[in-house]
Design a protein around this motif. Structure first.
Motif, PDB file in Angstrom:
ATOM      1  N   ALA A 132      19.615 -10.895 -26.378  1.00 42.18           N
ATOM      2  CA  ALA A 132      18.644 -11.109 -25.300  1.00 42.18           C
ATOM      3  C   ALA A 132      18.926 -10.192 -24.115  1.00 42.18           C
ATOM      4  O   ALA A 132      18.007  -9.618 -23.518  1.00 42.18           O
ATOM      5  CB  ALA A 132      18.667 -12.568 -24.855  1.00 42.18           C
ATOM      6  N   GLU A 133      20.211 -10.032 -23.749  1.00 41.01           N
ATOM      7  CA  GLU A 133      20.561  -9.139 -22.646  1.00 41.01           C
ATOM      8  C   GLU A 133      20.294  -7.682 -23.020  1.00 41.01           C
ATOM      9  O   GLU A 133      19.907  -6.873 -22.172  1.00 41.01           O
ATOM     10  CB  GLU A 133      22.023  -9.327 -22.275  1.00 41.01           C
ATOM     11  CG  GLU A 133      22.323 -10.661 -21.629  1.00 41.01           C
ATOM     12  CD  GLU A 133      23.802 -10.864 -21.395  1.00 41.01           C
ATOM     13  OE1 GLU A 133      24.172 -11.222 -20.261  1.00 41.01           O
ATOM     14  OE2 GLU A 133      24.583 -10.680 -22.335  1.00 41.01           O
ATOM     15  N   SER A 134      20.513  -7.347 -24.273  1.00 41.69           N
ATOM     16  CA  SER A 134      20.217  -5.985 -24.727  1.00 41.69           C
ATOM     17  C   SER A 134      18.742  -5.659 -24.563  1.00 41.69           C
ATOM     18  O   SER A 134      18.378  -4.534 -24.193  1.00 41.69           O
ATOM     19  CB  SER A 134      20.638  -5.817 -26.191  1.00 41.69           C
ATOM     20  OG  SER A 134      20.236  -4.574 -26.703  1.00 41.69           O
ATOM     21  N   ARG A 135      17.879  -6.630 -24.825  1.00 37.57           N
ATOM     22  CA  ARG A 135      16.441  -6.385 -24.721  1.00 37.57           C
ATOM     23  C   ARG A 135      15.983  -6.140 -23.287  1.00 37.57           C
ATOM     24  O   ARG A 135      14.896  -5.605 -23.069  1.00 37.57           O
ATOM     25  CB  ARG A 135      15.670  -7.554 -25.338  1.00 37.57           C
ATOM     26  CG  ARG A 135      15.427  -7.377 -26.833  1.00 37.57           C
ATOM     27  CD  ARG A 135      14.598  -8.508 -27.378  1.00 37.57           C
ATOM     28  NE  ARG A 135      15.398  -9.656 -27.666  1.00 37.57           N
ATOM     29  CZ  ARG A 135      16.072  -9.835 -28.800  1.00 37.57           C
ATOM     30  NH1 ARG A 135      16.013  -8.925 -29.749  1.00 37.57           N
ATOM     31  NH2 ARG A 135      16.792 -10.913 -29.005  1.00 37.57           N
ATOM     32  N   GLU A 136      16.797  -6.520 -22.307  1.00 37.12           N
ATOM     33  CA  GLU A 136      16.429  -6.228 -20.924  1.00 37.12           C
ATOM     34  C   GLU A 136      16.386  -4.724 -20.665  1.00 37.12           C
ATOM     35  O   GLU A 136      15.703  -4.264 -19.741  1.00 37.12           O
ATOM     36  CB  GLU A 136      17.428  -6.885 -19.968  1.00 37.12           C
ATOM     37  CG  GLU A 136      17.389  -8.412 -19.985  1.00 37.12           C
ATOM     38  CD  GLU A 136      18.387  -9.008 -19.024  1.00 37.12           C
ATOM     39  OE1 GLU A 136      18.925  -8.253 -18.180  1.00 37.12           O
ATOM     40  OE2 GLU A 136      18.649 -10.216 -19.111  1.00 37.12           O
ATOM     41  N   HIS A 137      17.109  -3.938 -21.482  1.00 36.13           N
ATOM     42  CA  HIS A 137      17.150  -2.483 -21.296  1.00 36.13           C
ATOM     43  C   HIS A 137      16.063  -1.771 -22.099  1.00 36.13           C
ATOM     44  O   HIS A 137      15.943  -0.542 -21.989  1.00 36.13           O
ATOM     45  CB  HIS A 137      18.519  -1.948 -21.719  1.00 36.13           C
ATOM     46  CG  HIS A 137      19.671  -2.573 -20.993  1.00 36.13           C
ATOM     47  ND1 HIS A 137      20.013  -2.241 -19.704  1.00 36.13           N
ATOM     48  CD2 HIS A 137      20.566  -3.528 -21.366  1.00 36.13           C
ATOM     49  CE1 HIS A 137      21.061  -2.942 -19.317  1.00 36.13           C
ATOM     50  NE2 HIS A 137      21.417  -3.735 -20.309  1.00 36.13           N
ATOM     51  N   ASN A 138      15.313  -2.501 -22.911  1.00 34.81           N
ATOM     52  CA  ASN A 138      14.286  -1.872 -23.741  1.00 34.81           C
ATOM     53  C   ASN A 138      13.215  -1.220 -22.877  1.00 34.81           C
ATOM     54  O   ASN A 138      12.831  -1.748 -21.824  1.00 34.81           O
ATOM     55  CB  ASN A 138      13.648  -2.896 -24.665  1.00 34.81           C
ATOM     56  CG  ASN A 138      14.571  -3.369 -25.772  1.00 34.81           C
ATOM     57  OD1 ASN A 138      14.212  -4.218 -26.571  1.00 34.81           O
ATOM     58  ND2 ASN A 138      15.778  -2.832 -25.844  1.00 34.81           N
ATOM     59  N   ARG A 139      12.731  -0.058 -23.333  1.00 33.56           N
ATOM     60  CA  ARG A 139      11.665   0.644 -22.627  1.00 33.56           C
ATOM     61  C   ARG A 139      10.669   1.217 -23.627  1.00 33.56           C
ATOM     62  O   ARG A 139      10.987   1.399 -24.808  1.00 33.56           O
ATOM     63  CB  ARG A 139      12.242   1.764 -21.744  1.00 33.56           C
ATOM     64  CG  ARG A 139      12.946   1.256 -20.506  1.00 33.56           C
ATOM     65  CD  ARG A 139      12.975   2.327 -19.426  1.00 33.56           C
ATOM     66  NE  ARG A 139      13.771   3.463 -19.808  1.00 33.56           N
ATOM     67  CZ  ARG A 139      15.085   3.556 -19.586  1.00 33.56           C
ATOM     68  NH1 ARG A 139      15.727   2.551 -19.020  1.00 33.56           N
ATOM     69  NH2 ARG A 139      15.745   4.632 -19.944  1.00 33.56           N
TER      70      ARG A 139
END
Length: 833
Positions: free
Chosen positions: A779-786
């Motif tokens: 979930a935290e990794s997806r915060e960096h998705n662009r």
């Protein structure tokens, strides 16, 4: 027997209508009523219960009381249209506190039954219990074939508590139940009030991307895509039972394809979890008693959802053509440069003349013909330097050069160089030569070149063998990973950039795999360039070209072949890693990066030290140790003080050992300088080497201290940073010393250096964008998705793949061409540094 028991209980206590059940015609209804009586009654089957049925309406709040002696049934009806889907939301509040028994709500529909108790008890980590007195559930909507149909559903309310319990019931329509394409819809959800919406694929759209966003990191949520069916799994304890799902904090995105949903529609389900550990949040306290209920607090989250069409097949084709076009252009450019080089070489051979500074051996003087054959003639300046820097007892000045040489005809042997030293010097002669204050390449290029070529070809064959045995299980493993993701629907397994992950077939992120094609294509191109140079050099040897025999850096291509193979394998393994990037397989992406860095350093050292470079077995053993520590660091390095202390000590000791080996050219044993070195051979004799080694120790000790203090979570990248820093330091030292020695860099090599430096700069910029990270929770990794930034198909990391493959190829070309200016210079005039 169940039907018979219920029927007897119905007639035993009352001659009229059954007091314990509300009767609907049909056997199925009778069976349901009997089960309800057994489950919700106050005692034995024969006990009576007052059942009250009420005709209820939408958007009306019903305040009522329920006990074990009465049961209330609310009857609703609504019109369902085939062309319009409206959701129905049931909201329940229990007003009493400290309930002896929960209230059971059963919603009976045409094709489904939904039941839940209030307070709703949801379990978290370690089976901790969280009660919720306010519960809201959305009813699933069974499809209808008729243009319009009236459907009935009933809400049964009952309890086993003998005390009266107050509750509120409200049933309302959800007007925005069906999501519209490219329209954002905002809603609120909580653990006891999940939300889901329907989306229907419009004509001409085969793939969409569902994006759910929130301004709130916590509470942790789950986003799920489910087929249109009843029941809908919309609670924290069952949302993972079906469909595709992923945890999220601020961002969530799932790409959905029409082919996976036969009904051409699907549900978007959003559930708020009872705890935040799955999203990297803090761990709540552990309850003192196993049956203790924990106050969950306010876990309401505001989110918005939007469904947008994904890219079509034309974008896939454009992306693939763009990728192929970029790298085929390098093939075309190489072909043009090769044609120009061939023309230049032909003209050069036509006007070839013997250089004016040729030594007697190169002019064919028979007095030193054996030395000329061996390619190891020493200039008078070198002999003088050697004599003045060593003990006179060795009588080096009186030693004839003929005793040092060896004819090529005598050195042809199938015995490996490690098993039989092809030099007939005794150890004292090696010490004299290798410890001169000013060494020339001819001093360290005395072994027969054909034996050395066999030695360095082992690098290529070993790495080819390693590649086969390494790649096959990796490919098998990542196929299994992708299969598990596709079967279970758990999208927390792989750390994609979900906002720019384009599926193709069974692959979830085809664009991340395609962008690795550059490593393979450019690695193959480099092998072809090396092969061409190898053939040209061998032809020159066959025709006894004096420049090829006696001038320039000795040509050994085994390490170059190994470097090209490593670049190709980096592309293959990086593609395998990006099939399902995660914590457990990150070493696939970095293993051959260590190989490439190590091989480049070995090649730099081999250029001026061909006789004493490490063997393939020693080099690959050291690289295997590096990969071994990489795996240990990934598994045990996070926060492990003992591991970091051990690794830092080994790192420092290895640096000191290698420094001593490089400084004394291998002429030492276990920290004690051999007896051939006298007191005049202090640490200040080889000043250039000392500068390099001091700088190297400062850099490595600093990196070791940083690792011990900071203990970075990404140990594999930390280890790779150590390798890259050492490679850059040695490369910078080589360039500086080359210029300081009066050598020059030719135009082609200079262009390669400048071009490679610029490309590396841009590549590192895109690398540090960090679109995902397996060091954190999914979930935290997806915060960096662009979103995609190139052709609506490639993201920042794909551009890193493009640029880094080009930069590595350019770096290899620099190593291949940087000493071309020495091809016509005698080896006894080329300095060693």
């Amino acid at each position: 027997m169940l039907l018979r028991s219920c029927w007897k209980s119905r007639h035993k206590n009352s001659p009229g209508p059954a007091p314990c059940c509300w009767i609907r015609p049909g056997l199925a209804a009778l069976l349901w009523l009997c089960v309800t009586q057994l489950a919700c009654g106050t005692g034995a089957v024969g006990e009576t219960k007052n059942v009250v049925q009420k005709d209820a309406e939408f958007d009306v709040t019903y305040n009522d009381t329920v006990t074990s002696e009465n049961q209330t049934i609310y009857a609703f009806n609504h019109t369902v249209s085939r062309n319009k889907t409206e959701g129905v939301h049931v909201s329940v509040d229990v007003l009493s506190q400290g309930l002896e028994s929960p209230i059971l709500f059963v919603v009976r529909q045409k094709q489904a039954v939904l039941s839940f108790q209030v307070p709703l008890i949801l379990r978290g980590l370690y089976q901790r219990k969280y009660p919720y007195n306010h519960v809201g559930r959305t009813l699933c909507q069974p499809p209808t074939r008729a243009a319009s149909e009236t459907q009935y559903f009933f809400v049964d309310v009952s309890t086993l508590s003998s005390q009266g319990t107050n509750y509120q019931l409200r049933v309302s329509r959800v007007e925005s139940f069906t999501l519209q394409t490219d329209k954002k819809f905002t809603f609120t959800a909580s653990p006891s009030q999940p939300q889901y919406f329907k989306y229907v694929f419009p004509d001409g759209v085969d793939t969409v991307i569902v994006k759910v966003n929130s301004d709130m990191n916590f509470p942790c949520s789950v986003m799920s895509i489910q087929d249109i069916q009843c029941p809908v799994y919309d609670l924290d304890n069952n949302v993972a039972f079906i469909g595709m799902y992923q945890t999220m904090t601020k961002k969530g995105a799932i790409t959905v394809q029409r082919k996976d949903f036969p009904s051409n529609s699907f549900y978007v389900v959003v559930v708020v979890k009872t705890e935040d550990e799955a999203c990297g949040g803090p761990l709540r306290f552990y309850p003192l008693r196993p049956d203790e209920l924990i106050d969950a607090g306010n876990r309401t989250k505001i989110l918005d959802v939007m469904v947008s069409p994904a890219i079509d097949s034309k974008v896939y084709v454009m992306g693939m053509l763009f990728c192929l076009g970029i790298f085929f252009s390098f093939y075309l450019l190489t072909f043009l440069v090769a044609c120009m080089e061939n023309k230049r070489m032909k003209k050069r051979r036509e006007v070839f003349q013997i250089p004016a500074d040729m030594s007697p051996a190169e002019t064919g003087n028979p007095a030193t013909s054996s030395d000329a054959d061996n390619g190891s003639t020493l200039s008078s300046e070198a002999i003088t330097d050697s004599a003045t820097s060593t003990d006179n007892n060795y009588g080096y000045m009186e030693r004839s050069l003929d005793s040092v040489g060896r004819s090529r005809q005598e050195s042809l042997s199938s015995v490996e160089e490690d098993d039989y030293d092809t030099l007939d010097d005794i150890n004292s002669d090696k010490n004299i030569v290798r410890t001169k204050k000013f060494l020339c390449v001819s001093d360290l290029a005395r072994k027969d070149k054909r034996v050395l070529s066999k030695k360095y070809q082992i690098y290529f064959w070993n790495i080819a063998t390693i590649a086969v045995f390494y790649a096959l299980p990796v490919i098998q493993l990542v196929i299994t990973y992708q299969t598990v993701v596709n079967v279970t629907g758990n999208q927390d397994i792989c750390y994609y950039n979900f906002l720019c992950a384009h599926p193709l077939g069974a692959l979830s992120a085809f664009n991340n795999i395609l962008s690795n094609l550059g490593y393979v294509m450019l690695g193959l191109l480099f092998l072809l360039i090396v092969l061409k140079r190898d053939i040209v050099h061998n032809r020159a040897l066959v025709r006894n070209d004096l420049n090829a025999l006696e001038c320039g850096i000795p040509k050994h291509f085994g390490l170059f072949y190994a470097m090209g193979t490593a670049l190709m394998m980096e592309g293959l393994l990086s593609a395998c890693y990006h099939v399902c990037p995660n914590y457990t397989n990150f070493q696939f992406d970095t293993s051959f990066m260590y190989m490439i860095a190590g091989l480049c350093m070995l090649k730099l050292y081999q250029k001026r030290h061909p006789d004493i470079n490490a063997s393939a077995y020693t080099a690959y053993a050291c690289l295997a140790a590096v990969i071994f520590f990489s795996v240990l660091g990934v598994v045990f390095g996070k926060g492990n003080t003992v591991f970091w202390i051990v690794f830092s000590v080994i790192h420092i000791l290895a640096t000191l050992l290698l420094s001593t080996q490089l400084y004394y050219m291998g002429r030492w044993r276990f920290g004690k300088i051999t007896s051939t070195l006298n007191t005049d051979l202090s640490l200040l004799v080889f000043q250039d080497r000392m500068v390099l080694l001091v700088m190297g120790n400062i850099v490595n000790w600093s990196l070791a201290a940083y690792g011990l203090i900071e203990r970075p979570n990404d140990f594999a990248s930390y280890l790779l940073a150590i390798a890259i820093c050492n490679l850059l330091l040695y490369f910078a030292f080589y360039i500086i010393m080359k210029l300081r020695s009066g050598e020059r860099i030719q135009c082609l090599a200079l262009v390669c250096i400048l071009f490679t430096a610029v490309v590396w700069g841009f590549a590192l910029y895109f690398f540090f964008q960090g679109l995902s990270t397996w060091q954190k929770t999914p979930a935290e990794s997806r915060e960096h998705n662009r979103d995609c930034i190139l052709l609506s198909f490639f993201d920042d990391h794909d551009i890193w793949h493009f640029l880094s493959s080009i930069a590595m190829f350019g770096s290899f070309l620099v190593l291949l061409t940087m000493d071309d200016d020495l091809d016509t210079v005698q080896r006894d005039k080329i300095y060693v540094f």
